[in-house]
Design a protein around this motif. Structure first.
Motif, PDB file in Angstrom:
ATOM      1  N   ALA A  37       3.468 -91.417  21.002  1.00 48.21           N
ATOM      2  CA  ALA A  37       4.800 -90.829  21.155  1.00 48.21           C
ATOM      3  C   ALA A  37       5.825 -91.875  21.580  1.00 48.21           C
ATOM      4  CB  ALA A  37       4.765 -89.692  22.176  1.00 48.21           C
ATOM      5  N   ALA A  38       5.391 -92.824  22.412  1.00 49.39           N
ATOM      6  CA  ALA A  38       6.304 -93.869  22.892  1.00 49.39           C
ATOM      7  C   ALA A  38       5.488 -95.056  23.364  1.00 49.39           C
ATOM      8  CB  ALA A  38       7.188 -93.354  24.028  1.00 49.39           C
ATOM      9  N   CYS A  39       6.080 -96.255  23.245  1.00 55.01           N
ATOM     10  CA  CYS A  39       5.386 -97.481  23.672  1.00 55.01           C
ATOM     11  C   CYS A  39       6.408 -98.496  24.152  1.00 55.01           C
ATOM     12  CB  CYS A  39       4.567 -98.057  22.523  1.00 55.01           C
ATOM     13  SG  CYS A  39       3.611 -99.525  22.981  1.00 55.01           S
ATOM     14  N   GLY A  40       6.244 -98.992  25.362  1.00 52.84           N
ATOM     15  CA  GLY A  40       7.157 -99.959  25.938  1.00 52.84           C
ATOM     16  C   GLY A  40       6.966-101.355  25.353  1.00 52.84           C
ATOM     17  N   VAL A  41       8.048-102.125  25.342  1.00 55.20           N
ATOM     18  CA  VAL A  41       8.010-103.519  24.887  1.00 55.20           C
ATOM     19  C   VAL A  41       7.784-104.397  26.115  1.00 55.20           C
ATOM     20  CG1 VAL A  41       9.242-105.354  23.678  1.00 55.20           C
ATOM     21  CG2 VAL A  41       9.574-102.961  22.987  1.00 55.20           C
ATOM     22  N   CYS A  42       6.571-104.878  26.258  1.00 55.74           N
ATOM     23  CA  CYS A  42       6.163-105.637  27.440  1.00 55.74           C
ATOM     24  C   CYS A  42       6.159-107.134  27.129  1.00 55.74           C
ATOM     25  CB  CYS A  42       4.760-105.181  27.855  1.00 55.74           C
ATOM     26  SG  CYS A  42       4.026-106.097  29.228  1.00 55.74           S
ATOM     27  N   HIS A  43       6.348-107.940  28.156  1.00 56.41           N
ATOM     28  CA  HIS A  43       6.354-109.390  27.961  1.00 56.41           C
ATOM     29  C   HIS A  43       5.012-109.883  27.433  1.00 56.41           C
ATOM     30  CE1 HIS A  43       7.421-113.613  28.663  1.00 56.41           C
ATOM     31  NE2 HIS A  43       8.655-113.187  28.789  1.00 56.41           N
ATOM     32  N   THR A  44       3.942-109.163  27.714  1.00 60.43           N
ATOM     33  CA  THR A  44       2.632-109.552  27.199  1.00 60.43           C
ATOM     34  C   THR A  44       2.607-109.529  25.678  1.00 60.43           C
ATOM     35  OG1 THR A  44       1.556-108.704  29.197  1.00 60.43           O
ATOM     36  CG2 THR A  44       0.156-109.049  27.285  1.00 60.43           C
ATOM     37  N   ASP A  45       3.328-108.576  25.078  1.00 60.90           N
ATOM     38  CA  ASP A  45       3.406-108.548  23.613  1.00 60.90           C
ATOM     39  C   ASP A  45       4.056-109.819  23.078  1.00 60.90           C
ATOM     40  OD1 ASP A  45       2.314-105.874  23.006  1.00 60.90           O
ATOM     41  OD2 ASP A  45       4.043-105.160  24.136  1.00 60.90           O
ATOM     42  N   LEU A  46       5.088-110.279  23.775  1.00 59.84           N
ATOM     43  CA  LEU A  46       5.734-111.524  23.374  1.00 59.84           C
ATOM     44  C   LEU A  46       4.779-112.702  23.545  1.00 59.84           C
ATOM     45  CD1 LEU A  46       8.275-112.923  22.347  1.00 59.84           C
ATOM     46  CD2 LEU A  46       9.100-113.026  24.708  1.00 59.84           C
ATOM     47  N   HIS A  47       3.966-112.673  24.618  1.00 69.20           N
ATOM     48  CA  HIS A  47       2.955-113.716  24.809  1.00 69.20           C
ATOM     49  C   HIS A  47       1.995-113.752  23.614  1.00 69.20           C
ATOM     50  CE1 HIS A  47       3.997-115.259  28.660  1.00 69.20           C
ATOM     51  NE2 HIS A  47       3.630-114.216  29.363  1.00 69.20           N
ATOM     52  N   TYR A  48       1.589-112.577  23.147  1.00 69.88           N
ATOM     53  CA  TYR A  48       0.712-112.528  21.972  1.00 69.88           C
ATOM     54  C   TYR A  48       1.406-113.168  20.766  1.00 69.88           C
ATOM     55  CZ  TYR A  48      -3.153-109.569  23.631  1.00 69.88           C
ATOM     56  OH  TYR A  48      -4.268-109.087  24.276  1.00 69.88           O
ATOM     57  N   ARG A  49       2.644-112.804  20.525  1.00 70.14           N
ATOM     58  CA  ARG A  49       3.365-113.346  19.368  1.00 70.14           C
ATOM     59  C   ARG A  49       3.469-114.861  19.447  1.00 70.14           C
ATOM     60  NH1 ARG A  49       9.713-113.115  18.282  1.00 70.14           N
ATOM     61  NH2 ARG A  49       9.415-115.058  19.436  1.00 70.14           N
ATOM     62  N   GLU A  50       3.644-115.380  20.659  1.00 74.27           N
ATOM     63  CA  GLU A  50       3.836-116.812  20.860  1.00 74.27           C
ATOM     64  C   GLU A  50       2.525-117.578  20.991  1.00 74.27           C
ATOM     65  OE1 GLU A  50       6.931-118.372  20.792  1.00 74.27           O
ATOM     66  OE2 GLU A  50       7.362-116.390  19.974  1.00 74.27           O
ATOM     67  N   GLY A  51       1.389-116.904  20.861  1.00 69.84           N
ATOM     68  CA  GLY A  51       0.108-117.585  20.968  1.00 69.84           C
ATOM     69  C   GLY A  51      -0.315-117.873  22.394  1.00 69.84           C
ATOM     70  N   GLY A  52       0.315-117.211  23.360  1.00 70.13           N
ATOM     71  CA  GLY A  52       0.011-117.459  24.764  1.00 70.13           C
ATOM     72  C   GLY A  52      -1.240-116.768  25.271  1.00 70.13           C
ATOM     73  N   ILE A  53      -1.818-115.870  24.483  1.00 72.92           N
ATOM     74  CA  ILE A  53      -3.048-115.173  24.887  1.00 72.92           C
ATOM     75  C   ILE A  53      -4.244-115.787  24.167  1.00 72.92           C
ATOM     76  CG2 ILE A  53      -4.214-112.956  25.066  1.00 72.92           C
ATOM     77  CD1 ILE A  53      -1.637-113.032  26.668  1.00 72.92           C
ATOM     78  N   ASN A  54      -4.204-115.759  22.858  1.00 70.86           N
ATOM     79  CA  ASN A  54      -5.204-116.425  22.015  1.00 70.86           C
ATOM     80  C   ASN A  54      -4.610-116.565  20.612  1.00 70.86           C
ATOM     81  OD1 ASN A  54      -5.853-113.960  20.466  1.00 70.86           O
ATOM     82  ND2 ASN A  54      -6.890-113.279  22.343  1.00 70.86           N
ATOM     83  N   ASP A  55      -5.395-117.057  19.679  1.00 70.40           N
ATOM     84  CA  ASP A  55      -4.871-117.272  18.329  1.00 70.40           C
ATOM     85  C   ASP A  55      -5.564-116.383  17.294  1.00 70.40           C
ATOM     86  OD1 ASP A  55      -7.324-118.495  18.332  1.00 70.40           O
ATOM     87  OD2 ASP A  55      -6.623-120.438  17.589  1.00 70.40           O
ATOM     88  N   ASP A  56      -5.958-115.190  17.708  1.00 68.62           N
ATOM     89  CA  ASP A  56      -6.655-114.266  16.811  1.00 68.62           C
ATOM     90  C   ASP A  56      -5.671-113.468  15.961  1.00 68.62           C
ATOM     91  OD1 ASP A  56      -9.102-115.102  17.781  1.00 68.62           O
ATOM     92  OD2 ASP A  56      -9.208-113.515  19.299  1.00 68.62           O
ATOM     93  N   TYR A  57      -4.771-114.160  15.293  1.00 74.11           N
ATOM     94  CA  TYR A  57      -3.803-113.492  14.415  1.00 74.11           C
ATOM     95  C   TYR A  57      -4.521-112.894  13.207  1.00 74.11           C
ATOM     96  CZ  TYR A  57      -0.238-116.088  17.031  1.00 74.11           C
ATOM     97  OH  TYR A  57       0.569-116.601  18.024  1.00 74.11           O
TER      98      TYR A  57
END
Length: 363
Positions: A37-57
């Motif tokens: 129904a709803a989902c917040g935009v968290c900084h962790t999502d940006l970390h994923y986009r920037e490769g800050g978590i891992n590189d499992d794209y």
């Protein structure tokens, strides 16, 4: 038969996100499909986009979500079709050494769905924090679904799924803030403001917000900060000591995750005070402190995993407090947006213009 939905995908490091067709399989044993129904935009999502978590794209982004269970797999008994849930990314296993010691909040083998969601061409997706909720439906382990009172609107309730719980838990669970204590929170974004709100809930009487943005410091007051310090032009440690009779605070919370900020938190505490790190550092960061200062200061230094929360206990409690008017979840929602606005929301978040943008799905 797989469900075909639209979702927000990060295909490569630093590339703008795209809206893609996502195939969500029927739930297998222990799994559930949830209508988001709803989902917040968290900084962790940006970390994923920037490769800050891992590189499992490629990543299917989104994880601070609320919705309704649409289907469950074999053996699922903890949730049923039609249940209103907030998703969590630490579904405890009940069997690891932490769980068996009675410390499920530290579970070392948390559950995710066994099956993979895919792009239309069959490419497997990595769901952010095992959730992937920037989509009309997502597949999760049933233990990632926490039932809460459906009276709470999803745009607000879903934020418990990550940032708000991390901050509130850092104060209440990890920092163990007590009535009458003093608290300093460094960094007044979503997590920091949630820590301020948590300190207020716990009964702290002096709550000092520290940031480099006057706008964020104004936000912090709304969540319970009694004093603010702009550390751009003020020595934060000296200012905190001046506000606490020269002693420092009982609990200092680093909601930034940077060595210099942690050092400020360390030196801003009173003797036998507690320091909590809930901000996430990057892998290359290091902290150097004099050993005699660590020994001589006493107290404790702790990291806070997901606010040391147990979602099955803490999510319903915080929703109840919200419905009683004692915990203002709505204040974390800066704007509601559509699925196509996530990239713009990342930019607003990076500039410090919002606490949370929340994707809302029209049903």
């Amino acid at each position: 038969m797989a469900y075909e939905v639209e979702g927000v995908v990060a295909r490569s490091k630093g590339a703008p996100v795209t809206i893609e067709t996502i195939l969500v399989p029927d739930p297998g044993p222990g799994e559930a499909v949830v209508d988001i129904a709803a989902c917040g935009v968290c900084h962790t999502d940006l970390h994923y986009r920037e490769g800050g978590i891992n590189d499992d794209y490629p990543f299917l982004l989104g994880h601070e979500a609320a919705g309704t269970v649409a289907a469950v797999g074999e053996g699922v008994t903890d949730v049923a079709v039609g249940d209103y849930v907030v998703l969590n990314w630490r579904a405890v296993c009940g069997q690891c050494r932490a769980c068996l010691k009675g410390e499920p909040k530290y579970c070392f083998d948390t559950h995710n769905a066994a099956q993979k969601m895919t792009l239309a061409d069959g490419t497997e997706l990595s769901p952010a924090l095992g959730i992937g909720a920037f989509a009309e439906k997502t597949l999760v382990h049933s233990g990632q679904c926490t039932k809460v009172d459906p009276a709470a609107p999803p745009a607000s309730a879903g934020l418990l799924g990550c940032g708000v719980m991390a901050g509130v838990g850092a104060a209440i669970n990890t920092g163990a803030v007590q009535r009458g204590e003093s608290v300093a929170v460094f960094g007044c974004g979503g997590v920091g403001d949630a820590a301020i709100a948590g300190a207020k809930l716990a009964g702290a009487t002096t709550i000092i917000a520290v940031d480099i943005s006057d706008t964020k410091l104004e936000w912090a007051k709304k969540f319970g900060a009694t004093h603010t310090v702009n550390s751009t032009d003020t020595d934060a440690v000296e200012a905190i000591k001046a506000l606490t009779g020269g002693f420092g605070v009982d609990v200092a919370i680093d909601a930034v995750g940077h060595p210099k900020v942690f050092e400020q938190a360390f030196y801003a505490r009173d003797l036998a005070g507690r320091v909590v790190m809930v901000g996430v550092p990057t892998p290359d960061m290091e902290i150097t402190l004099p050993a005699i200062e660590i020994f001589g200061g006493g107290g404790s230094i702790k990291s806070s995993w997901y606010g040391d929360s147990l979602p099955s206990r803490d999510f319903p409690m915080l929703i109840d407090l919200y419905l009683q008017g004692r915990f203002d979840l709505d204040a974390f929602v800066s704007e509601t947006i559509g699925l196509g606005d996530v990239e713009e929301a990342f930019e607003k978040m990076h500039k410090g213009e919002v606490l949370r943008s929340v994707v809302v799905f029209d049903k």
